[in-house]
Design an enzyme around this catalytic site. Structure first.
Site, PDB file in Angstrom:
ATOM      1  N   CYS A  99      34.936   0.643  31.597  1.00  0.00           N
ATOM      2  CA  CYS A  99      33.506   0.985  31.503  1.00  0.00           C
ATOM      3  C   CYS A  99      32.611  -0.259  31.441  1.00  0.00           C
ATOM      4  O   CYS A  99      32.475  -0.950  32.434  1.00  0.00           O
ATOM      5  CB  CYS A  99      33.286   1.931  30.330  1.00  0.00           C
ATOM      6  SG  CYS A  99      31.851   2.970  30.531  1.00  0.00           S
ATOM      7  N   ARG A 133      23.598  10.746  31.556  1.00  0.00           N
ATOM      8  CA  ARG A 133      24.884  10.154  31.165  1.00  0.00           C
ATOM      9  C   ARG A 133      26.011  11.046  31.673  1.00  0.00           C
ATOM     10  O   ARG A 133      25.907  12.273  31.638  1.00  0.00           O
ATOM     11  CB  ARG A 133      24.999  10.036  29.642  1.00  0.00           C
ATOM     12  CG  ARG A 133      24.207   8.902  29.055  1.00  0.00           C
ATOM     13  CD  ARG A 133      24.618   8.579  27.622  1.00  0.00           C
ATOM     14  NE  ARG A 133      25.836   7.778  27.559  1.00  0.00           N
ATOM     15  CZ  ARG A 133      25.867   6.453  27.737  1.00  0.00           C
ATOM     16  NH1 ARG A 133      24.759   5.810  28.030  1.00  0.00           N
ATOM     17  NH2 ARG A 133      26.989   5.781  27.651  1.00  0.00           N
ATOM     18  N   HIS A 200      37.953   6.076  29.083  1.00  0.00           N
ATOM     19  CA  HIS A 200      38.209   5.746  27.677  1.00  0.00           C
ATOM     20  C   HIS A 200      39.247   6.748  27.146  1.00  0.00           C
ATOM     21  O   HIS A 200      39.812   7.541  27.905  1.00  0.00           O
ATOM     22  CB  HIS A 200      36.926   5.966  26.858  1.00  0.00           C
ATOM     23  CG  HIS A 200      35.818   5.018  27.146  1.00  0.00           C
ATOM     24  ND1 HIS A 200      35.782   3.717  26.687  1.00  0.00           N
ATOM     25  CD2 HIS A 200      34.672   5.196  27.843  1.00  0.00           C
ATOM     26  CE1 HIS A 200      34.654   3.138  27.076  1.00  0.00           C
ATOM     27  NE2 HIS A 200      33.963   4.012  27.778  1.00  0.00           N
TER      28      HIS A 200
HETATM   29  N1  GLN Z   1      26.489   0.731  28.791  1.00  0.00           N
HETATM   30  C1  GLN Z   1      27.304   1.109  29.952  1.00  0.00           C
HETATM   31  C2  GLN Z   1      26.852   2.471  30.519  1.00  0.00           C
HETATM   32  O1  GLN Z   1      26.188   3.227  29.838  1.00  0.00           O
HETATM   33  C3  GLN Z   1      28.764   1.174  29.573  1.00  0.00           C
HETATM   34  C4  GLN Z   1      29.074   2.276  28.561  1.00  0.00           C
HETATM   35  C5  GLN Z   1      30.532   2.246  28.070  1.00  0.00           C
HETATM   36  O2  GLN Z   1      31.197   1.210  28.030  1.00  0.00           O
HETATM   37  N2  GLN Z   1      31.031   3.439  27.645  1.00  0.00           N
HETATM   38  O3  GLN Z   1      27.202   2.799  31.660  1.00  0.00           O
END
Ligand code: GLN
Length: 249
Positions: A99, A133, A200
């Site tokens: 990520c 998101r 993740h």
């Molecule tokens: N800040 C980055 C995004 O929102 C990575 C987020 C993360 O590592 N889960 O895409």
């Protein structure tokens, strides 16, 4: 530096800042799976301001982080880690990046507010955050030929949309979830010794076959191509549970 045949060294980039949604589990999995095969498993923590012994690392791990944490690490990544990391990968070290770490290994990561953090260009990807998101379980049909099963499971939570350039290949195709950008059905990236992903979870405990793929890749430059088999029945049962939850075909 003379390397004892039976050591296995993990370099953890920014453990204090880039480590969310259980990413630490990837470190534990890599170290344990090496120890269970009688390797002396070593961990080098590579926080801001240090680049010590990066030439001794077999595999680097670069975990996830919110925009705030990415803003805190990208300058150090450019100034103190970029050169030794590129040298290490050129000499056969592997990288697992998840990520936020994945994003910063590319050309840049641009936040939803339009702030652009330059990456180190180790992989041919670029990322721009969208308004929505991407959150939830992910199932991927992997493009790796040496793993069984060929599915990967995990959890994603990101606003970044990552697009691959011609030098990067997808880690696989998304069966469930959004993956790189929610448009082209790709997830992650494979380029040289680098594996980038949005998974993740943490990723490796439920994907032991991927963990061994990474360990094998990291040891290949030392002439080690085979790993002894481990009993992965518990790990693969967790993997299967997510496939069932996804309504496996
Ligand atoms: N800040 C980055 C995004 O929102 C990575 C987020 C993360 O590592 N889960 O895409």
């Amino acid at each position: 530096m003379a390397r004892h045949r039976k050591t296995f060294t993990v370099g953890w980039l920014y453990p204090d800042l880039m480590n969310i949604y259980g990413d630490r589990g990837n470190i534990l999995t890599l170290l344990k799976r090496a120890e269970w095969r009688d390797y002396e498993a070593r961990l080098i923590e590579l926080g801001r301001g240090t680049a010590k012994r990066m030439d001794a690392v077999d595999i680097f791990f670069f975990g996830g982080g919110q925009d705030r944490e990415q803003a805190l690490v990208y300058e150090d990544l450019l100034e103190s880690k970029q050169a030794p990391l590129l040298r290490a990968v050129a000499s056969g070290a592997s990288v697992l990046a998840v990520c936020g770490g994945y994003q910063l290994l590319g050309h840049y990561y641009q936040t939803g507010e339009g702030e652009r953090f330059p990456g180190i260009g180790l992989i041919d990807v670029r990322t721009e955050a969208g308004k929505r998101r991407f959150i939830g379980d992910v199932v991927v049909d992997a493009a790796l030929v040496d793993i069984t099963p060929n599915t990967l499971v995990g959890f994603e939570n990101h606003s970044g949309r990552t697009y691959l350039g011609p030098r990067a290949k997808p880690l696989g195709r998304v069966r469930m979830g959004f993956g790189n950008n929610g448009e082209d059905h790709t997830e992650g990236c494979l380029q040289g010794g680098v594996l980038g992903t949005y998974l993740h979870g943490s990723l490796l405990p439920k994907n032991p076959h991927l963990a061994d793929h990474l360990i094998r890749s990291a040891l290949r430059r030392r002439g080690i191509t085979e790993l002894s088999r481990l009993d992965d029945s518990v790990e693969l049962a967790a993997h299967e549970r997510i496939l069932e939850r996804a309504g496996r075909p």
